[in-house]
Design an enzyme around this catalytic site. Sequence first.
Site, PDB file in Angstrom:
ATOM      1  N   LEU A   1      34.690  44.556 104.229  1.00 41.86           N
ATOM      2  CA  LEU A   1      36.000  44.778 104.847  1.00 41.86           C
ATOM      3  C   LEU A   1      37.092  44.701 103.789  1.00 41.86           C
ATOM      4  CD1 LEU A   1      37.232  43.368 108.234  1.00 41.86           C
ATOM      5  CD2 LEU A   1      38.749  43.428 106.267  1.00 41.86           C
TER       6      LEU A   1
ATOM      7  N   HIS B   1      37.655  32.284  99.328  1.00 43.98           N
ATOM      8  CA  HIS B   1      38.806  32.695  98.528  1.00 43.98           C
ATOM      9  C   HIS B   1      40.060  32.570  99.395  1.00 43.98           C
ATOM     10  CE1 HIS B   1      41.478  35.421  96.280  1.00 43.98           C
ATOM     11  NE2 HIS B   1      40.684  35.205  95.240  1.00 43.98           N
TER      12      HIS B   1
END
Length: 342
Positions: A127, A231
């Site tokens: 994505l 992240h």
Amino acid sequence: MTFRLRAARPGDLEHLYEMAKLTGGGFTNLPPDRKALSAKLDAAAKAFANTSNDLTAEQFVLVLENHETGAVRGTSQLMTQVGQRWPFYSYRLNTLTQYSKELDRTVRAEMLSLVTDLEGAAEVGGLFLHPNERAGGLGLLLARSRYLFIAMHRARFADKVLAELRGIIDERGGSPFWDGVAGRFFGMNFQEADYFNAINGNQFIADLMPKHPVYVAMLDDDARSVIGVPHPTGRAAMRMLENEGFSYEGYVDIFDGGPTMIARTDEVASVKNSVRAVVEDVDLAEGERAILATGRLETFRACYGARALSGDAETGFTIAIDSAAADALDVGEGDEVWSVAR
């Protein structure tokens, strides 16, 4: 301005390549390599062309486009069953408890074990949304449209589904986890290993990675601190996955240590709550905000829209949708639309 998801085509190669260059590394499913991306699109074309309902190892690629201009601004991928061409490796974080009678002391040690436990699961991944479009809920549309695709082609996907989140990448493009664990054995930095994996697969991990567990206490602080941590740009994605029913069960990526989220396919909220209905009106003025989808395989399309449902699961549902959504989906009265509340 209306955006919609559609099946990717070979002509989308340059769009994907330009987006891949913006990822900043760590996106194994979207490498900045035309040959690898072309191979993905070829594999997707074969998957879209396959009309059987058999569960085999396939990959679907979707793209987000501006319906008015045709500009491609995002992408996402679905894998029906991982680990069939080569092993699907993960680290599993577990605990070993030991007791010494003489010292009257219990010691608990965390360990990372190289496993293929998730082999055979489906996967949602790849994505990416263009930085200029990260507003208006387009990331949510990209993510959740995949689950409608699964619901609409349920027999083609495994009963368990996973999602790998990118781990911590430092300002140099390196990975503290890779440097502290696998990098010690491979003689290549994270960017080299990540790129090699994206292009050639991870069989080299099986060939070179020590099979014995790694004691977490023996790693440096930088490596320990990022195990199972997404992240910063992936925190919202992690929350979306949790809202869908995914959970973190101690599996982490072998390259950057990012968390792997897992769910039962039929228990994913957007799969479980999706509704199949026949369109009875395409000029709805007001209604519930929803994600709407139609088509099958290469004709799949999805977008945001307003809906009003009638009927029930026993007798069947009908749906009214707004005209903009009907135009984006290219549907009219009598057509079939799947939907899930936003």
